[in-house]
Each structure stands twice: as structure tokens, then as C-alpha cells.
Design a protein around this motif. Structure first.
Motif, PDB file in Angstrom:
ATOM      1  N   GLU A 181      -0.097  23.744  -0.592  1.00 27.90           N
ATOM      2  CA  GLU A 181       0.380  23.198  -1.856  1.00 27.90           C
ATOM      3  C   GLU A 181       1.880  22.950  -1.840  1.00 27.90           C
ATOM      4  O   GLU A 181       2.367  21.997  -2.443  1.00 27.90           O
ATOM      5  CB  GLU A 181       0.016  24.117  -3.018  1.00 27.90           C
ATOM      6  N   MET A 182       2.646  23.800  -1.145  1.00 26.28           N
ATOM      7  CA  MET A 182       4.080  23.552  -1.030  1.00 26.28           C
ATOM      8  C   MET A 182       4.336  22.232  -0.295  1.00 26.28           C
ATOM      9  O   MET A 182       5.199  21.442  -0.686  1.00 26.28           O
ATOM     10  CB  MET A 182       4.770  24.696  -0.276  1.00 26.28           C
ATOM     11  N   ALA A 183       3.575  21.999   0.775  1.00 30.82           N
ATOM     12  CA  ALA A 183       3.723  20.746   1.518  1.00 30.82           C
ATOM     13  C   ALA A 183       3.304  19.556   0.666  1.00 30.82           C
ATOM     14  O   ALA A 183       3.948  18.498   0.681  1.00 30.82           O
ATOM     15  CB  ALA A 183       2.897  20.806   2.802  1.00 30.82           C
ATOM     16  N   ALA A 208       2.005  18.126   6.514  1.00 31.41           N
ATOM     17  CA  ALA A 208       3.360  17.653   6.800  1.00 31.41           C
ATOM     18  C   ALA A 208       3.348  16.584   7.885  1.00 31.41           C
ATOM     19  O   ALA A 208       4.091  15.594   7.810  1.00 31.41           O
ATOM     20  CB  ALA A 208       4.241  18.826   7.220  1.00 31.41           C
ATOM     21  N   ARG A 209       2.494  16.763   8.875  1.00 27.70           N
ATOM     22  CA  ARG A 209       2.422  15.785   9.968  1.00 27.70           C
ATOM     23  C   ARG A 209       1.937  14.430   9.450  1.00 27.70           C
ATOM     24  O   ARG A 209       2.485  13.379   9.799  1.00 27.70           O
ATOM     25  CB  ARG A 209       1.496  16.314  11.064  1.00 27.70           C
ATOM     26  N   VAL A 210       0.925  14.444   8.599  1.00 26.84           N
ATOM     27  CA  VAL A 210       0.407  13.198   8.023  1.00 26.84           C
ATOM     28  C   VAL A 210       1.447  12.560   7.106  1.00 26.84           C
ATOM     29  O   VAL A 210       1.606  11.337   7.076  1.00 26.84           O
ATOM     30  CB  VAL A 210      -0.898  13.473   7.248  1.00 26.84           C
ATOM     31  N   GLN A 214       9.344  16.726   7.512  1.00 29.03           N
ATOM     32  CA  GLN A 214       9.860  17.751   8.413  1.00 29.03           C
ATOM     33  C   GLN A 214       9.531  19.123   7.828  1.00 29.03           C
ATOM     34  O   GLN A 214       9.813  19.393   6.661  1.00 29.03           O
ATOM     35  CB  GLN A 214      11.371  17.602   8.582  1.00 29.03           C
ATOM     36  N   LEU A 215       8.921  19.984   8.636  1.00 27.36           N
ATOM     37  CA  LEU A 215       8.497  21.303   8.171  1.00 27.36           C
ATOM     38  C   LEU A 215       9.038  22.373   9.098  1.00 27.36           C
ATOM     39  O   LEU A 215       8.850  22.306  10.316  1.00 27.36           O
ATOM     40  CB  LEU A 215       6.969  21.380   8.121  1.00 27.36           C
ATOM     41  N   VAL A 226      10.545  25.011  14.001  1.00 25.32           N
ATOM     42  CA  VAL A 226      10.291  23.672  13.478  1.00 25.32           C
ATOM     43  C   VAL A 226       8.904  23.236  13.936  1.00 25.32           C
ATOM     44  O   VAL A 226       8.603  23.248  15.134  1.00 25.32           O
ATOM     45  CB  VAL A 226      11.359  22.670  13.956  1.00 25.32           C
ATOM     46  N   TYR A 227       8.065  22.855  12.982  1.00 21.29           N
ATOM     47  CA  TYR A 227       6.671  22.530  13.276  1.00 21.29           C
ATOM     48  C   TYR A 227       6.408  21.029  13.291  1.00 21.29           C
ATOM     49  O   TYR A 227       5.555  20.558  14.036  1.00 21.29           O
ATOM     50  CB  TYR A 227       5.762  23.208  12.247  1.00 21.29           C
ATOM     51  N   THR A 228       7.118  20.287  12.468  1.00 19.67           N
ATOM     52  CA  THR A 228       6.976  18.826  12.448  1.00 19.67           C
ATOM     53  C   THR A 228       8.343  18.215  12.182  1.00 19.67           C
ATOM     54  O   THR A 228       9.217  18.831  11.575  1.00 19.67           O
ATOM     55  CB  THR A 228       6.014  18.351  11.338  1.00 19.67           C
TER      56      THR A 228
END
Length: 230
Positions: A181-183, A208-210, A214-215, A226-228
Motif C-alpha cells: 500500500e505504501m508503494a 515499484a518495478r511496474v 525507485q524503492l 535499493v530494490y528498484t
């Protein structure tokens, strides 16, 4: 608090009182019920014998320009809202991928040290915070609430009322973990990045990727994952 759109019930959420109008507007923005309709006014509309009841019912008025909302069944939790009820495919239908530049990772790693002014947390140790910050890492807007999703909606609501959405030149810092939900809310508000003190869920990373968002997570001291969007 009950949140209404043109008098029609949208949802009921458990919240920390304060910044109620921002919360109501932000919720309508991030849940996609405004459909780009302009907000004309926001007001309390509660009725009842208890004096406090008046301030537990807020309506966002668009003059009837927003579609009639479908109310949520049951209250939104103060911990993480109703995480996972909106599928990524459904988000794709109403939200465009973000066209924004990622933030400097070294700057993001030091964000936690720049966050100040958490008065409620300093007093209670039991509330969350959300902060909008610029590309230099300067915090611009901070809101607190018992619920992480409410703190984010309060920030988004303030930015919307100030005419600062979409927030492609801003980042969003949140205490706790980065849930789906935050994303979703960061994407809906157009933030360029989402930074969390704890880790993200797998669904948040996929979202986030879709979104092209930046996450980053585990942003503590000079460390960050950093994930995305790196």
C-alpha cells in the motif's frame, strides 16, 4: 474517522486526530476516487449527541464532479490499511508508469539523519511518520499518525491542496516497512522514490518495478538497500 466524497461514504479509518482534512483528501487521491475532479472544499459533517462525533466525519466536496464512490466494507486498519486488496493489474488500469529520474543513492542513505520534528513519536514512541523531501535531501513536509498509511495520506493531501501533485520532483520517506500500500500510494501521488526505514514486501517491490518507482529500504545511518530504480 469516516471519509466521504460529496457526502457519500468512501471509507472509515482508525487515525490519530489532527490534519483530518489532509487525510481525507490524500486518501481520495491515493485510492483513485477523485478521478481528477477538483477539490472545492473539505469540511466536517458529523452529527450526533457526542461533541467529538462532529470531528469524526469529513467530506471532500467536488461539487458532484467526482463519480459516486463505492464504499469499502469494514474499517481501514491503523497498521497498514487494507494491503493487497488492489492488484497490480488493477493499478495499471488507472495509473501510468512514472516518468521520473531516480534520486542519488548516497543522498538517500543519509535521509534518516535529516528527519526531525517527530513530536508525537518523541512523546509516545508509538506513531509513524511520513516525510516528503526534495532532491537535495531537504525534508519539506512531515506528518505523523498511528497508521503508516494515514501519515502518507496526510502528506499527499497537503501536497494536493497546495497544487504540488504529481510529486515527480520529490521523494517519500516512511517509518517502518514499505508495504504494497505504501508503494501504491507513492505511485498514485507521483513520487519519484519511496524510502523506508525497514524492508519492503515482495509485492511492494513488484509494484515499484511496474510503476517505475525507485524503492529503497533499511535506510539507517549510512546504510541502504535499493530494490528498484538504481
Amino acid at each position: 474517522m469516516s471519509i466521504r466524497l460529496d457526502g457519500e461514504l468512501v471509507a472509515t479509518t482508525m487515525r490519530t486526530p489532527g490534519d483530518d482534512f489532509e487525510l481525507a483528501v490524500g486518501f481520495c487521491v491515493t485510492e483513485g476516487v477523485l478521478h481528477d475532479a477538483p477539490v472545492r472544499t473539505v469540511r466536517y459533517c458529523g452529527q450526533g449527541s457526542a461533541a467529538a462525533a462532529e470531528y469524526n466525519d469529513v467530506t471532500v466536496e467536488t461539487g458532484g464532479r467526482a463519480p459516486t464512490p463505492t464504499p469499502r466494507l469494514g474499517p481501514a486498519s491503523s497498521s497498514c490499511g487494507v494491503c493487497g486488496t488492489v492488484a497490480i493489474d488493477e493499478l495499471r488500469e488507472r495509473l501510468r508508469p512514472l516518468d521520473v529520474e531516480p534520486f542519488d543513492v548516497d543522498m538517500l542513505a543519509g535521509m534518516a539523519d535529516r528527519i526531525d520534528g517527530q513530536a508525537l513519536f518523541s512523546t509516545t514512541g508509538a506513531v509513524h511518520a511520513a516525510v516528503a523531501f526534495d532532491r537535495s535531501g531537504e525534508p519539506l513536509l512531515l506528518r505523523e499518525d498511528i497508521g503508516r498509511h494515514n501519515a502518507v495520506d496526510k502528506v499527499v493531501g497537503r501536497l494536493h491542496l497546495d497544487g504540488r501533485l504529481p510529486a515527480g520532483d520529490l521523494g517519500l520517506w516512511v517509518s517502518g516497512r514499505a508495504s504494497f500500500e505504501m508503494a501504491q500510494k507513492a505511485w498514485a501521488a507521483g513520487f519519484a522514490c519511496l524510502v523506508a526505514v525497514s524492508g519492503p514486501s515482495a509485492l511492494a517491490v513488484d509494484t515499484a518495478r511496474v510503476a517505475g518507482l525507485q524503492l529503497a529500504g533499511f535506510a539507517r545511518g549510512d546504510r541502504i538497500n535499493v530494490y528498484t530504480g538504481d
